[in-house]
Design a protein around this motif. Sequence first.
Motif, PDB file in Angstrom:
ATOM      1  N   LEU A   1       0.828  -1.201   0.000  1.00  0.00           N
ATOM      2  CA  LEU A   1       0.000   0.000   0.000  1.00  0.00           C
ATOM      3  C   LEU A   1       0.865   1.255   0.000  1.00  0.00           C
ATOM      4  O   LEU A   1       0.568   2.233  -0.702  1.00  0.00           O
ATOM      5  CB  LEU A   1      -0.926  -0.005   1.223  1.00  0.00           C
ATOM      6  CG  LEU A   1      -1.955  -1.139   1.277  1.00  0.00           C
ATOM      7  CD1 LEU A   1      -2.783  -1.031   2.555  1.00  0.00           C
ATOM      8  CD2 LEU A   1      -2.864  -1.118   0.052  1.00  0.00           C
TER       9      LEU A   1
ATOM     10  N   GLN B   1       2.744   1.548  -3.463  1.00  0.00           N
ATOM     11  CA  GLN B   1       1.817   1.906  -4.541  1.00  0.00           C
ATOM     12  C   GLN B   1       1.691   3.424  -4.663  1.00  0.00           C
ATOM     13  O   GLN B   1       1.718   3.988  -5.763  1.00  0.00           O
ATOM     14  CB  GLN B   1       0.448   1.288  -4.265  1.00  0.00           C
ATOM     15  CG  GLN B   1      -0.637   1.748  -5.231  1.00  0.00           C
ATOM     16  CD  GLN B   1      -2.026   1.434  -4.718  1.00  0.00           C
ATOM     17  OE1 GLN B   1      -2.184   0.696  -3.751  1.00  0.00           O
ATOM     18  NE2 GLN B   1      -3.034   2.009  -5.355  1.00  0.00           N
ATOM     19  N   ASN B   2       1.571   4.106  -3.523  1.00  0.00           N
ATOM     20  CA  ASN B   2       1.441   5.558  -3.530  1.00  0.00           C
ATOM     21  C   ASN B   2       2.770   6.255  -3.784  1.00  0.00           C
ATOM     22  O   ASN B   2       2.847   7.227  -4.535  1.00  0.00           O
ATOM     23  CB  ASN B   2       0.853   6.040  -2.199  1.00  0.00           C
ATOM     24  CG  ASN B   2      -0.586   5.590  -2.008  1.00  0.00           C
ATOM     25  OD1 ASN B   2      -1.364   5.629  -2.931  1.00  0.00           O
ATOM     26  ND2 ASN B   2      -0.929   5.154  -0.799  1.00  0.00           N
TER      27      ASN B   2
ATOM     28  N   ASP C   1       4.160   6.360  -7.485  1.00  0.00           N
ATOM     29  CA  ASP C   1       3.547   7.378  -8.348  1.00  0.00           C
ATOM     30  C   ASP C   1       4.041   8.785  -8.022  1.00  0.00           C
ATOM     31  O   ASP C   1       4.133   9.634  -8.910  1.00  0.00           O
ATOM     32  CB  ASP C   1       2.017   7.330  -8.207  1.00  0.00           C
ATOM     33  CG  ASP C   1       1.434   6.011  -8.712  1.00  0.00           C
ATOM     34  OD1 ASP C   1       2.084   5.377  -9.569  1.00  0.00           O
ATOM     35  OD2 ASP C   1       0.347   5.624  -8.250  1.00  0.00           O
TER      36      ASP C   1
ATOM     37  N   SER D   1      -8.236  -3.346 -11.902  1.00  0.00           N
ATOM     38  CA  SER D   1      -7.533  -2.062 -11.928  1.00  0.00           C
ATOM     39  C   SER D   1      -6.174  -2.167 -11.253  1.00  0.00           C
ATOM     40  O   SER D   1      -5.974  -2.988 -10.353  1.00  0.00           O
ATOM     41  CB  SER D   1      -8.375  -0.982 -11.244  1.00  0.00           C
ATOM     42  OG  SER D   1      -8.438  -1.208  -9.846  1.00  0.00           O
ATOM     43  N   THR D   2      -5.246  -1.333 -11.711  1.00  0.00           N
ATOM     44  CA  THR D   2      -3.889  -1.347 -11.151  1.00  0.00           C
ATOM     45  C   THR D   2      -3.911  -1.087  -9.651  1.00  0.00           C
ATOM     46  O   THR D   2      -3.234  -1.767  -8.880  1.00  0.00           O
ATOM     47  CB  THR D   2      -3.027  -0.273 -11.845  1.00  0.00           C
ATOM     48  OG1 THR D   2      -2.961  -0.565 -13.245  1.00  0.00           O
ATOM     49  CG2 THR D   2      -1.619  -0.250 -11.258  1.00  0.00           C
ATOM     50  N   GLU D   3      -4.694  -0.098  -9.233  1.00  0.00           N
ATOM     51  CA  GLU D   3      -4.750   0.250  -7.806  1.00  0.00           C
ATOM     52  C   GLU D   3      -5.245  -0.922  -6.975  1.00  0.00           C
ATOM     53  O   GLU D   3      -4.659  -1.271  -5.952  1.00  0.00           O
ATOM     54  CB  GLU D   3      -5.666   1.458  -7.615  1.00  0.00           C
ATOM     55  CG  GLU D   3      -5.780   1.906  -6.154  1.00  0.00           C
ATOM     56  CD  GLU D   3      -6.683   3.125  -5.993  1.00  0.00           C
ATOM     57  OE1 GLU D   3      -6.843   3.587  -4.850  1.00  0.00           O
ATOM     58  OE2 GLU D   3      -7.230   3.596  -7.012  1.00  0.00           O
ATOM     59  N   PHE D   4      -6.328  -1.575  -7.442  1.00  0.00           N
ATOM     60  CA  PHE D   4      -6.889  -2.672  -6.659  1.00  0.00           C
ATOM     61  C   PHE D   4      -6.012  -3.917  -6.736  1.00  0.00           C
ATOM     62  O   PHE D   4      -5.986  -4.707  -5.791  1.00  0.00           O
ATOM     63  CB  PHE D   4      -8.309  -3.002  -7.125  1.00  0.00           C
ATOM     64  CG  PHE D   4      -9.078  -3.831  -6.131  1.00  0.00           C
ATOM     65  CD1 PHE D   4      -9.551  -3.266  -4.962  1.00  0.00           C
ATOM     66  CD2 PHE D   4      -9.291  -5.183  -6.348  1.00  0.00           C
ATOM     67  CE1 PHE D   4     -10.242  -4.020  -4.027  1.00  0.00           C
ATOM     68  CE2 PHE D   4      -9.988  -5.955  -5.428  1.00  0.00           C
ATOM     69  CZ  PHE D   4     -10.458  -5.372  -4.258  1.00  0.00           C
TER      70      PHE D   4
ATOM     71  N   TYR E   1      -2.774  -3.985  -6.611  1.00  0.00           N
ATOM     72  CA  TYR E   1      -1.795  -3.827  -5.533  1.00  0.00           C
ATOM     73  C   TYR E   1      -2.430  -4.121  -4.174  1.00  0.00           C
ATOM     74  O   TYR E   1      -1.793  -4.678  -3.284  1.00  0.00           O
ATOM     75  CB  TYR E   1      -1.223  -2.403  -5.539  1.00  0.00           C
ATOM     76  CG  TYR E   1      -0.086  -2.202  -6.512  1.00  0.00           C
ATOM     77  CD1 TYR E   1       1.192  -2.654  -6.213  1.00  0.00           C
ATOM     78  CD2 TYR E   1      -0.291  -1.558  -7.728  1.00  0.00           C
ATOM     79  CE1 TYR E   1       2.242  -2.468  -7.108  1.00  0.00           C
ATOM     80  CE2 TYR E   1       0.751  -1.371  -8.628  1.00  0.00           C
ATOM     81  CZ  TYR E   1       2.014  -1.827  -8.309  1.00  0.00           C
ATOM     82  OH  TYR E   1       3.045  -1.662  -9.183  1.00  0.00           O
ATOM     83  N   GLN E   2      -3.693  -3.757  -4.033  1.00  0.00           N
ATOM     84  CA  GLN E   2      -4.368  -3.973  -2.754  1.00  0.00           C
ATOM     85  C   GLN E   2      -4.626  -5.450  -2.469  1.00  0.00           C
ATOM     86  O   GLN E   2      -4.782  -5.846  -1.313  1.00  0.00           O
ATOM     87  CB  GLN E   2      -5.676  -3.184  -2.731  1.00  0.00           C
ATOM     88  CG  GLN E   2      -5.476  -1.679  -2.709  1.00  0.00           C
ATOM     89  CD  GLN E   2      -6.766  -0.895  -2.856  1.00  0.00           C
ATOM     90  OE1 GLN E   2      -7.852  -1.472  -2.844  1.00  0.00           O
ATOM     91  NE2 GLN E   2      -6.655   0.422  -3.014  1.00  0.00           N
TER      92      GLN E   2
END
Length: 412
Positions: free
Chosen positions: A183, A186-187, A190, A252-255, A257-258
Amino acid sequence: MGVTYKTTQDVISALPTRNRATLNADNIIYPDGGLKSWLYVTGTFLGLVANLRLLNSMGVFEAYLDNHQLKGYGSGSTGWICSVYTFLPFFCGAQIGPIFDARGPRPLLILGSIFLMAMMIGVGFCTEYWHFMLSIGVAGGVGTSLTFTPAISAVSHFFYEKRGIATGIAASGGSIGGVIMPLALQNVFDKVGFAWATRVIADLDLLHILPDFGIFLEIRFFLTTMSIFFIEWGLFVPLTYIISYGFAEGISTEFSYQLLAIFNAGSFFGRCLPGFLADRLGRFNTLIVTVALCLIFNACLWLPGNGNVPMIVVYCCLFGFASGSNISLTPVCVGQLCKTEHYGRYYAMSYTIVSFGTLTGVPIAGEILSRCGGEYWGLIMFTICCYAAGLARAIAVKVIQTDWRDVWWSVY
């Protein structure tokens, strides 16, 4: 007038319940509680938050490198970096375990921390394949071994009857780290890029004896080692590829990673609760149940998942929980087969063999993925077969230890 005690156990029994220790069959006294013992468990927990968060988050590095710096190399080649990193923590135990028995944990922990700092700082400067192999694979693997092996081994010197729950609590630190790491990265990826993301992690980290292969002649120990080998062979495949699986299935890319964070959140509870149950229902009994659950969840949830987001989330939660014991219970099972003063040697020799599973599992899975044209069914079947083989050998140890008539009822 004083009281005369005939045996050490008489002395222990006379103590208040809250101070009572445990005397095992070899007349070795274990505190099995108390401030010092639980402080050590707490320290190990915090140490493994930093140490195993990397081991439990290799999927982040695999997914990022496979799509950025090492995009042209393919999943199989990138997987070798991850596999070397998971191989060395267990392989190096053949030397580190006996050193721990002879010298204690402090020098190993200091040296390991230096290696891990060097890895996290150095990886930000890497541009070529061999740079990442040396930094993540070699430096990271050796550093993790130097810190992980003594941390887990030392818990057994303080606990006997409560060894399962104590080891489970300590090992759950890696799951907490595994929730935080994907998490956070991921942030940070970017916002500041890969290089500075790894340097931030490094800043947070800042705030010879010959192996004895003769012990494998003990059939219970040999089968236990082979069971752990197959379990670990399969474990790191979903850990490494679950994010890439999400990408491939259109999540999705964000999910995506989650998903790894969800997996590690489940693993946290899976390291504590089975350890508690193992002390009451038997260490091998609990291991057999959790490995069977790992097999079922991979076969019934991941294999037919096909990108179904709710099903994959349920899979990550349940498999994360069941697989938590793959790390926390297996050392306890090894410790049940030897005297405590030999635990470092037995643990190290077992995981030296297991290390070859962690070395080859991810690259084999990556090659299967390539041969299947990017479809994940073959990789998942490989994971299922690994858990089936590990389960069969764990049951075999149980059968050898107990009479057939009592095999499902004995606490072992």
